[in-house]
Design a protein around this motif. Structure first.
Motif, PDB file in Angstrom:
ATOM      1  N   VAL A 131    -124.307 -69.726 -16.559  1.00 22.94           N
ATOM      2  CA  VAL A 131    -123.886 -69.544 -15.168  1.00 22.94           C
ATOM      3  C   VAL A 131    -123.618 -68.074 -14.835  1.00 22.94           C
ATOM      4  O   VAL A 131    -124.205 -67.533 -13.888  1.00 22.94           O
ATOM      5  N   PRO A 132    -122.743 -67.365 -15.575  1.00 20.04           N
ATOM      6  CA  PRO A 132    -122.543 -65.946 -15.217  1.00 20.04           C
ATOM      7  C   PRO A 132    -123.786 -65.091 -15.440  1.00 20.04           C
ATOM      8  O   PRO A 132    -124.012 -64.125 -14.702  1.00 20.04           O
ATOM      9  N   ILE A 133    -124.608 -65.417 -16.426  1.00 19.25           N
ATOM     10  CA  ILE A 133    -125.857 -64.667 -16.617  1.00 19.25           C
ATOM     11  C   ILE A 133    -126.762 -64.853 -15.401  1.00 19.25           C
ATOM     12  O   ILE A 133    -127.373 -63.899 -14.904  1.00 19.25           O
ATOM     13  N   TRP A 134    -126.847 -66.079 -14.906  1.00 16.45           N
ATOM     14  CA  TRP A 134    -127.664 -66.357 -13.720  1.00 16.45           C
ATOM     15  C   TRP A 134    -127.152 -65.572 -12.513  1.00 16.45           C
ATOM     16  O   TRP A 134    -127.922 -64.932 -11.803  1.00 16.45           O
ATOM     17  N   ARG A 135    -125.849 -65.603 -12.283  1.00 14.22           N
ATOM     18  CA  ARG A 135    -125.293 -64.929 -11.110  1.00 14.22           C
ATOM     19  C   ARG A 135    -125.481 -63.419 -11.198  1.00 14.22           C
ATOM     20  O   ARG A 135    -125.794 -62.755 -10.199  1.00 14.22           O
ATOM     21  N   TYR A 136    -125.307 -62.867 -12.375  1.00 17.15           N
ATOM     22  CA  TYR A 136    -125.488 -61.427 -12.570  1.00 17.15           C
ATOM     23  C   TYR A 136    -126.933 -61.021 -12.275  1.00 17.15           C
ATOM     24  O   TYR A 136    -127.184 -60.006 -11.603  1.00 17.15           O
ATOM     25  N   THR A 137    -127.880 -61.820 -12.759  1.00 17.62           N
ATOM     26  CA  THR A 137    -129.297 -61.502 -12.557  1.00 17.62           C
ATOM     27  C   THR A 137    -129.718 -61.740 -11.111  1.00 17.62           C
ATOM     28  O   THR A 137    -130.492 -60.966 -10.542  1.00 17.62           O
ATOM     29  N   GLU A 138    -129.214 -62.798 -10.505  1.00 16.82           N
ATOM     30  CA  GLU A 138    -129.601 -63.128  -9.127  1.00 16.82           C
ATOM     31  C   GLU A 138    -129.227 -62.017  -8.156  1.00 16.82           C
ATOM     32  O   GLU A 138    -129.949 -61.763  -7.186  1.00 16.82           O
ATOM     33  N   ARG A 139    -128.129 -61.329  -8.417  1.00 18.71           N
ATOM     34  CA  ARG A 139    -127.730 -60.236  -7.532  1.00 18.71           C
ATOM     35  C   ARG A 139    -128.712 -59.073  -7.588  1.00 18.71           C
ATOM     36  O   ARG A 139    -128.776 -58.258  -6.665  1.00 18.71           O
ATOM     37  N   ARG A 140    -129.452 -58.956  -8.676  1.00 21.78           N
ATOM     38  CA  ARG A 140    -130.377 -57.842  -8.816  1.00 21.78           C
ATOM     39  C   ARG A 140    -131.808 -58.187  -8.461  1.00 21.78           C
ATOM     40  O   ARG A 140    -132.496 -57.403  -7.842  1.00 21.78           O
ATOM     41  N   PHE A 141    -132.253 -59.363  -8.873  1.00 21.26           N
ATOM     42  CA  PHE A 141    -133.671 -59.687  -8.768  1.00 21.26           C
ATOM     43  C   PHE A 141    -133.966 -61.000  -8.055  1.00 21.26           C
ATOM     44  O   PHE A 141    -135.128 -61.369  -7.933  1.00 21.26           O
ATOM     45  N   GLY A 142    -132.943 -61.736  -7.646  1.00 20.75           N
ATOM     46  CA  GLY A 142    -133.194 -62.999  -6.978  1.00 20.75           C
ATOM     47  C   GLY A 142    -133.151 -64.187  -7.919  1.00 20.75           C
ATOM     48  O   GLY A 142    -133.032 -64.053  -9.137  1.00 20.75           O
ATOM     49  N   SER A 177    -117.465 -63.467 -22.528  1.00 21.02           N
ATOM     50  CA  SER A 177    -117.963 -62.095 -22.402  1.00 21.02           C
ATOM     51  C   SER A 177    -118.856 -61.953 -21.176  1.00 21.02           C
ATOM     52  O   SER A 177    -118.794 -60.935 -20.462  1.00 21.02           O
ATOM     53  N   ALA A 178    -119.685 -62.966 -20.912  1.00 21.02           N
ATOM     54  CA  ALA A 178    -120.536 -62.915 -19.724  1.00 21.02           C
ATOM     55  C   ALA A 178    -119.698 -62.964 -18.450  1.00 21.02           C
ATOM     56  O   ALA A 178    -120.000 -62.276 -17.464  1.00 21.02           O
ATOM     57  N   LEU A 179    -118.634 -63.760 -18.451  1.00 23.88           N
ATOM     58  CA  LEU A 179    -117.741 -63.807 -17.290  1.00 23.88           C
ATOM     59  C   LEU A 179    -117.055 -62.468 -17.075  1.00 23.88           C
ATOM     60  O   LEU A 179    -116.902 -62.009 -15.928  1.00 23.88           O
ATOM     61  N   MET A 180    -116.623 -61.838 -18.149  1.00 22.88           N
ATOM     62  CA  MET A 180    -115.965 -60.536 -18.025  1.00 22.88           C
ATOM     63  C   MET A 180    -116.889 -59.531 -17.337  1.00 22.88           C
ATOM     64  O   MET A 180    -116.478 -58.836 -16.393  1.00 22.88           O
ATOM     65  N   VAL A 181    -118.131 -59.475 -17.778  1.00 22.80           N
ATOM     66  CA  VAL A 181    -119.085 -58.525 -17.202  1.00 22.80           C
ATOM     67  C   VAL A 181    -119.448 -58.909 -15.768  1.00 22.80           C
ATOM     68  O   VAL A 181    -119.429 -58.082 -14.851  1.00 22.80           O
ATOM     69  N   GLU A 182    -119.771 -60.183 -15.574  1.00 23.24           N
ATOM     70  CA  GLU A 182    -120.246 -60.621 -14.251  1.00 23.24           C
ATOM     71  C   GLU A 182    -119.157 -60.539 -13.194  1.00 23.24           C
ATOM     72  O   GLU A 182    -119.408 -60.114 -12.059  1.00 23.24           O
ATOM     73  N   ARG A 183    -117.935 -60.934 -13.541  1.00 27.02           N
ATOM     74  CA  ARG A 183    -116.862 -60.893 -12.548  1.00 27.02           C
ATOM     75  C   ARG A 183    -116.486 -59.455 -12.202  1.00 27.02           C
ATOM     76  O   ARG A 183    -116.199 -59.154 -11.042  1.00 27.02           O
ATOM     77  N   TYR A 184    -116.494 -58.568 -13.179  1.00 26.75           N
ATOM     78  CA  TYR A 184    -116.238 -57.167 -12.847  1.00 26.75           C
ATOM     79  C   TYR A 184    -117.352 -56.624 -11.976  1.00 26.75           C
ATOM     80  O   TYR A 184    -117.113 -55.890 -11.005  1.00 26.75           O
ATOM     81  N   LEU A 334    -131.688 -50.824 -24.179  1.00 27.76           N
ATOM     82  CA  LEU A 334    -131.585 -49.383 -24.443  1.00 27.76           C
ATOM     83  C   LEU A 334    -131.574 -48.565 -23.159  1.00 27.76           C
ATOM     84  O   LEU A 334    -131.214 -47.381 -23.179  1.00 27.76           O
ATOM     85  N   ALA A 335    -131.941 -49.170 -22.048  1.00 27.40           N
ATOM     86  CA  ALA A 335    -131.942 -48.472 -20.757  1.00 27.40           C
ATOM     87  C   ALA A 335    -130.667 -48.710 -19.964  1.00 27.40           C
ATOM     88  O   ALA A 335    -130.550 -48.215 -18.841  1.00 27.40           O
ATOM     89  N   SER A 336    -129.719 -49.434 -20.534  1.00 24.58           N
ATOM     90  CA  SER A 336    -128.500 -49.776 -19.794  1.00 24.58           C
ATOM     91  C   SER A 336    -127.259 -49.323 -20.543  1.00 24.58           C
ATOM     92  O   SER A 336    -127.091 -49.634 -21.737  1.00 24.58           O
ATOM     93  N   PRO A 337    -126.338 -48.640 -19.864  1.00 25.37           N
ATOM     94  CA  PRO A 337    -125.063 -48.295 -20.516  1.00 25.37           C
ATOM     95  C   PRO A 337    -124.201 -49.516 -20.808  1.00 25.37           C
ATOM     96  O   PRO A 337    -123.247 -49.424 -21.580  1.00 25.37           O
ATOM     97  N   LEU A 338    -124.535 -50.667 -20.219  1.00 19.55           N
ATOM     98  CA  LEU A 338    -123.785 -51.884 -20.526  1.00 19.55           C
ATOM     99  C   LEU A 338    -123.885 -52.231 -22.014  1.00 19.55           C
ATOM    100  O   LEU A 338    -123.007 -52.891 -22.560  1.00 19.55           O
ATOM    101  N   THR A 339    -124.928 -51.778 -22.681  1.00 19.25           N
ATOM    102  CA  THR A 339    -125.085 -52.014 -24.118  1.00 19.25           C
ATOM    103  C   THR A 339    -123.947 -51.391 -24.916  1.00 19.25           C
ATOM    104  O   THR A 339    -123.652 -51.834 -26.033  1.00 19.25           O
ATOM    105  N   VAL A 374    -128.326 -59.758 -23.072  1.00 25.57           N
ATOM    106  CA  VAL A 374    -129.241 -60.264 -22.046  1.00 25.57           C
ATOM    107  C   VAL A 374    -128.898 -59.643 -20.698  1.00 25.57           C
ATOM    108  O   VAL A 374    -129.792 -59.215 -19.941  1.00 25.57           O
ATOM    109  N   MET A 375    -127.615 -59.550 -20.385  1.00 22.12           N
ATOM    110  CA  MET A 375    -127.215 -58.935 -19.117  1.00 22.12           C
ATOM    111  C   MET A 375    -127.535 -57.441 -19.102  1.00 22.12           C
ATOM    112  O   MET A 375    -127.927 -56.884 -18.069  1.00 22.12           O
ATOM    113  N   ALA A 376    -127.405 -56.782 -20.245  1.00 18.86           N
ATOM    114  CA  ALA A 376    -127.787 -55.374 -20.328  1.00 18.86           C
ATOM    115  C   ALA A 376    -129.292 -55.215 -20.122  1.00 18.86           C
ATOM    116  O   ALA A 376    -129.740 -54.217 -19.536  1.00 18.86           O
ATOM    117  N   SER A 377    -130.071 -56.194 -20.576  1.00 18.70           N
ATOM    118  CA  SER A 377    -131.517 -56.148 -20.341  1.00 18.70           C
ATOM    119  C   SER A 377    -131.824 -56.216 -18.854  1.00 18.70           C
ATOM    120  O   SER A 377    -132.692 -55.483 -18.350  1.00 18.70           O
TER     121      SER A 377
END
Length: 527
Positions: A131-142, A177-184, A334-339, A374-377
């Motif tokens: 769920v949080p992975i989906w929401r995080y990605t949807e905000r960027r790419f649909g 961990s996904a909730l922490m990243v996505e909610r922030y 490797l392209a994301s500081p989230l890593t 995955v979210m960093a990707s």
């Protein structure tokens, strides 16, 4: 009419009016259908492994005994762990790992008492990270890309290998961990902090994940997003900081708070709390190549950085595991500081010179970081996409990176644990599994039994299980295996010699089939 909204290069319609509301409901239904399907597959796989005697006392019985104790409002005692590791039969696993979050599973044992309950709970927890992975990605790419990224996580080899190694506290980490990243990312800092604090209750080293997240927050200096992006977040009820967002004034303070809080929590948990519950603070010290303790290792690392690099590549398996973590994700982390979020936790394992299972691609350790990777990707793909010329960006489908990640995850499936789903013996007991079931059936309810590693989970709900090892435990019942190598023995010859010594010590054989031997001796229960 619906209003067009541009979100990181993705054009969609804002969910206004009846059409937008219907679309949102369909998306939510599809998302939860994906979660339910993954939970069902995960649970089926785990339960079939249990039924086929592919689970193990180490570690499933450890958690089963501990959570059964919690369900009785007692300390989480795991006799099998305490006796085998020399801590005694009344050892609470809080002295091994600080994981009080496991107490949340205790009420499930009032419904069904047994290790299968833990496997189903783990399946649901792993699936909820979708769920949080989906929401995080949807905000960027649909939505289309969001389903692909979520499925790439669901099929990822770290999740598969974790499910193939019974149950562990890691079950809570992907979703938290996904909730922490996505909610922030959505501007809900309070919810992000709540997820972070919950992580600290999962294991004593989860503070390192917070430290990494704090370093990530210190890098957030992108320009403020445009009006369209802000409007999209406002309509979704997520006004505030956004993806990769700009750097609000509080981000630096929040980053420092996560770093300091994570370091303090890790030190308190690993150096104080574990000792209070009878644990050995140095039991998991694995950095002898850098120093005898943390202060000496830290000084050595700072003054001899080349030695640190040498340890990271010794043995070379470490490099292989690290490559496997990013290659199926197309190197996009490797392209994301989230890593940065996962680096302290990854370094904890890769700088070790003991406990070789820490740096293997098997077991459950890589599941601690896969959701964030995955979210960093996704974030890395968004950053690379923004650097493209507008014309080139318009020609590339927004969902392409996530679709490619999903394709890579599917390609990896035959090489990791999910391939066992196609094994007929997983779904139908073979002769050896039937022999194991018959051996387990010979043990009376409530008896104390030294059990071969693979049979312990079948006995744990109704007997007091110890691990059959090379030490005399004086239990009235023993189930041995002389046909297949069992933990903790190093050779089959050791297992056979152990059986011979038990027979010489007064045990008598009451059952033998397909390598399993049940031994019994009329002795007083030592505990």
């Amino acid at each position: 009419m619906a209003e067009a909204v541009v979100v990181e290069g993705h054009v969609d319609e804002a969910p206004t009016g009846r059409v937008g509301g219907t679309r949102q409901r369909r998306r939510r239904a599809a998302l939860w259908a994906l979660v339910a399907a993954c939970a069902a597959v995960y649970a089926s796989y785990s339960l079939m492994r249990l039924r086929a005697f592919r689970a193990s006392s180490y570690d499933l019985v450890i958690f089963d005994q501990a959570i059964r104790s919690y369900s009785r409002f007692e300390l989480p005692v795991a006799m099998v762990k305490g006796v085998h590791n020399g801590f005694g039969p009344h050892f609470a696993i809080l002295g091994d790992h600080f994981s009080p979050v496991l107490a949340l599973l205790a009420p499930l044992y009032w419904i069904h008492d047994g290790p299968g309950t833990l496997l189903v709970a783990q399946a649901v927890l792993f699936a909820l990270a979708i769920v949080p992975i989906w929401r995080y990605t949807e905000r960027r790419f649909g939505a289309g890309a969001a389903y692909c990224a979520a499925a790439a996580y669901a099929l990822s080899w770290p999740v598969a290998e974790a499910l193939a190694f019974d149950f562990h506290e890691v079950a809570f980490v992907p979703v938290l961990s996904a909730l922490m990243v996505e909610r922030y990312d959505a501007g809900r800092r309070g919810w992000a902090a709540a997820a972070a604090l919950s992580l600290l209750l999962v294991k004593e080293d989860m503070g390192l994940l917070l430290v990494g997240f704090g370093f990530f927050l210190l890098t957030r200096h992108d320009p403020e997003p445009g009006a369209d992006t802000r409007r999209h977040r406002r309509e979704a009820g997520e006004e505030g900081t956004g993806h990769g967002g700009w750097l609000p004034r509080g981000d630096r303070r929040a980053g420092l708070a996560y770093i300091v809080g994570g370091l303090v929590a890790t030190w308190v948990s690993s150096r104080l709390i574990i000792a209070v519950f009878g644990g050995d603070n140095d039991y998991y010290w694995a950095y002898g190549s850098l120093g005898p303790d943390l202060p000496h290792a830290a000084v050595h690392a700072l003054t001899n950085p080349w030695d640190v690099l040498a340890v990271l590549g010794t043995p070379p398996h470490k490099l292989g595991t690290m490559a496997l973590l990013v290659l199926p994700l197309l190197l996009l982390p490797l392209a994301s500081p989230l890593t940065l979020t996962v680096l302290p936790l990854l370094a904890e394992r890769m700088l070790a010179s003991r406990f070789g299972n820490w740096w293997e691609p098997h077991y459950h350790y890589n599941a601690f970081i896969i959701a964030v990777l995955v979210m960093a990707s996704v974030d890395g793909a968004a950053r690379l996409r923004r650097r493209l010329w507008p014309r080139a960006r318009a020609r590339l489908p927004a969902a392409l990176p996530a679709a490619a990640m999903l394709t890579a995850a599917v390609v990896c499936v035959p090489f990791f644990a999910f391939v066992h789903l196609a094994d007929p013996a997983l779904w139908r007991r073979n002769d050896r599994a039937r022999a194991a079931a018959s051996a387990a059936a010979r043990i009376p309810d409530g008896a104390l039994v030294e059990s071969a590693n693979a049979i312990g989970p079948a006995l744990s709900p109704r007997a007091r299980v110890l691990l059959w090892d090379g030490q005399p435990r004086r239990a009235p019942w023993v189930i041995a295996d002389v046909e297949r190598l069992e933990f903790p023995f190093r050779t089959l010859a050791e297992q056979r010699r152990r059986v011979e010594s038990l027979l010489a010590g007064g045990y008598r054989e009451v059952y033998r089939a397909d390598g399993y031997i049940v031994l019994h001796r009329d002795v007083a229960d030592p505990w």
